[in-house]
Design a protein around this motif. Structure first.
Motif, PDB file in Angstrom:
ATOM      1  N   ARG A  15      -7.434   7.299  -3.271  1.00  0.00           N
ATOM      2  CA  ARG A  15      -8.209   7.380  -2.016  1.00  0.00           C
ATOM      3  C   ARG A  15      -8.975   6.097  -1.765  1.00  0.00           C
ATOM      4  O   ARG A  15      -9.090   5.635  -0.632  1.00  0.00           O
ATOM      5  CB  ARG A  15      -9.162   8.581  -2.038  1.00  0.00           C
ATOM      6  N   LEU A  21      -3.505  12.392  -2.465  1.00  0.00           N
ATOM      7  CA  LEU A  21      -3.919  11.100  -3.034  1.00  0.00           C
ATOM      8  C   LEU A  21      -4.722  11.311  -4.312  1.00  0.00           C
ATOM      9  O   LEU A  21      -4.545  10.577  -5.292  1.00  0.00           O
ATOM     10  CB  LEU A  21      -4.718  10.299  -2.005  1.00  0.00           C
ATOM     11  N   ASN A  24      -8.810   3.053  11.823  1.00  0.00           N
ATOM     12  CA  ASN A  24      -8.957   2.586  10.441  1.00  0.00           C
ATOM     13  C   ASN A  24     -10.336   2.914   9.882  1.00  0.00           C
ATOM     14  O   ASN A  24     -10.461   3.329   8.727  1.00  0.00           O
ATOM     15  CB  ASN A  24      -8.705   1.077  10.356  1.00  0.00           C
ATOM     16  N   LEU A  57       0.834   3.977  -2.949  1.00  0.00           N
ATOM     17  CA  LEU A  57       0.436   5.357  -2.682  1.00  0.00           C
ATOM     18  C   LEU A  57       1.650   6.289  -2.643  1.00  0.00           C
ATOM     19  O   LEU A  57       1.639   7.326  -1.983  1.00  0.00           O
ATOM     20  CB  LEU A  57      -0.381   5.434  -1.394  1.00  0.00           C
ATOM     21  N   ALA A  84     -11.460   9.169   3.902  1.00  0.00           N
ATOM     22  CA  ALA A  84     -10.985   8.997   2.527  1.00  0.00           C
ATOM     23  C   ALA A  84     -12.150   8.886   1.549  1.00  0.00           C
ATOM     24  O   ALA A  84     -12.112   9.480   0.463  1.00  0.00           O
ATOM     25  CB  ALA A  84     -10.092   7.762   2.432  1.00  0.00           C
ATOM     26  N   LEU A  99       1.026   8.619   5.299  1.00  0.00           N
ATOM     27  CA  LEU A  99      -0.381   8.359   5.544  1.00  0.00           C
ATOM     28  C   LEU A  99      -0.766   8.694   6.986  1.00  0.00           C
ATOM     29  O   LEU A  99       0.076   8.721   7.880  1.00  0.00           O
ATOM     30  CB  LEU A  99      -0.699   6.897   5.225  1.00  0.00           C
ATOM     31  N   THR A 103      -7.816  -0.583   1.833  1.00  0.00           N
ATOM     32  CA  THR A 103      -6.789  -1.260   2.629  1.00  0.00           C
ATOM     33  C   THR A 103      -6.948  -0.961   4.120  1.00  0.00           C
ATOM     34  O   THR A 103      -6.596  -1.792   4.952  1.00  0.00           O
ATOM     35  CB  THR A 103      -5.371  -0.891   2.155  1.00  0.00           C
ATOM     36  N   ALA A 104      -7.499   0.216   4.448  1.00  0.00           N
ATOM     37  CA  ALA A 104      -7.760   0.526   5.863  1.00  0.00           C
ATOM     38  C   ALA A 104      -8.804  -0.419   6.437  1.00  0.00           C
ATOM     39  O   ALA A 104      -8.758  -0.745   7.628  1.00  0.00           O
ATOM     40  CB  ALA A 104      -8.212   1.979   6.018  1.00  0.00           C
ATOM     41  N   TYR A 144      -6.623   3.573  -0.400  1.00  0.00           N
ATOM     42  CA  TYR A 144      -6.347   3.860   1.008  1.00  0.00           C
ATOM     43  C   TYR A 144      -7.506   3.385   1.882  1.00  0.00           C
ATOM     44  O   TYR A 144      -7.305   2.688   2.886  1.00  0.00           O
ATOM     45  CB  TYR A 144      -6.093   5.361   1.179  1.00  0.00           C
ATOM     46  N   ARG A 168       0.832  -1.204   0.000  1.00  0.00           N
ATOM     47  CA  ARG A 168       0.000   0.000   0.000  1.00  0.00           C
ATOM     48  C   ARG A 168       0.864   1.250   0.000  1.00  0.00           C
ATOM     49  O   ARG A 168       0.591   2.200  -0.730  1.00  0.00           O
ATOM     50  CB  ARG A 168      -0.931   0.017   1.215  1.00  0.00           C
ATOM     51  N   GLN A 169       1.904   1.252   0.814  1.00  0.00           N
ATOM     52  CA  GLN A 169       2.782   2.416   0.904  1.00  0.00           C
ATOM     53  C   GLN A 169       3.429   2.688  -0.460  1.00  0.00           C
ATOM     54  O   GLN A 169       3.497   3.843  -0.892  1.00  0.00           O
ATOM     55  CB  GLN A 169       3.849   2.187   1.978  1.00  0.00           C
TER      56      GLN A 169
END
Length: 190
Positions: free
Chosen positions: A84, A76, A135, A52, A142, A57, A90-91, A87, A48-49
């Motif tokens: 977004r 983003l 999260n 993005l 987001a 984040l 994945t959150a 993000y 993810r990092q």
């Protein structure tokens, strides 16, 4: 009040019930499964990092304001049309499994390290809860971002700060417990 209804007794009863559940999970098999979950999530969060563009984040910061959260979400949007959504997704997926995995692993470790002592296994469970709440609020931020700062970012920032503080405290308690365990084993070898 009937037994178990007053605040103190109810809290002790809940801690005892959680202790029984953690005790049932305190097996090597469960510790290995939680460790595999942690490693898998770390890989997923690294993906993810990278996806993005290495942006800082919200969930990796100690604190942020609604303006800072909006600036990240705008960044983003500039990255690409789906950033977004990535993000937020994945959150609610990888980043929800992560606190469950490390929370269980750390709770089991603390259960083993402090048998019969204070219920310190509750500490990583509190971290995991704060992380999960963070999260959810980050995902809502987001998904609902319209370009303006949202007051919901204050709540997300509180969850992030609580998670960060409790995570550091959990690691410190694990270190103390490990040092105590090593000292006991070297003084009284089996």
């Amino acid at each position: 009040m009937p037994d178990g209804v007053s605040g103190g007794r109810l809290g002790r009863g809940m801690a005892s019930s959680i202790g029984v559940a953690v005790g049932r999970c305190a097996t090597w098999r469960m510790a290995v499964a939680a460790s595999v979950g942690v490693v898998g999530c770390v890989g997923g969060l690294a993906w993810r990092q990278a996806r993005l563009a290495g942006l800082d984040l919200l969930d990796s910061r100690g604190w942020y304001t609604p303006d800072e959260a909006a600036a990240l979400l705008d960044a983003l949007d500039r990255l690409d049309a789906s950033a977004r959504a990535v993000y937020a997704t994945t959150a609610l997926t990888i980043d929800m499994v992560f606190p469950a995995s490390y929370g269980l692993l750390f709770a089991v470790l603390l259960f083993w390290l402090f048998r019969g002592g204070a219920p310190l296994y509750l500490l990583p469970l509190a971290v995991a809860l704060a992380d999960a709440l963070e999260n959810v609020t980050v995902a809502v931020l987001a998904l609902s971002h319209d370009g303006a700062p949202s007051p919901l970012a204050w709540l997300a920032a509180v969850f992030t700060a609580v998670k960060t503080a409790l995570f550091v405290a959990t690691l410190a308690v694990i270190c103390v417990g490990a040092m105590r365990w090593i000292r006991e084993r070297t003084r009284h070898p089996r």
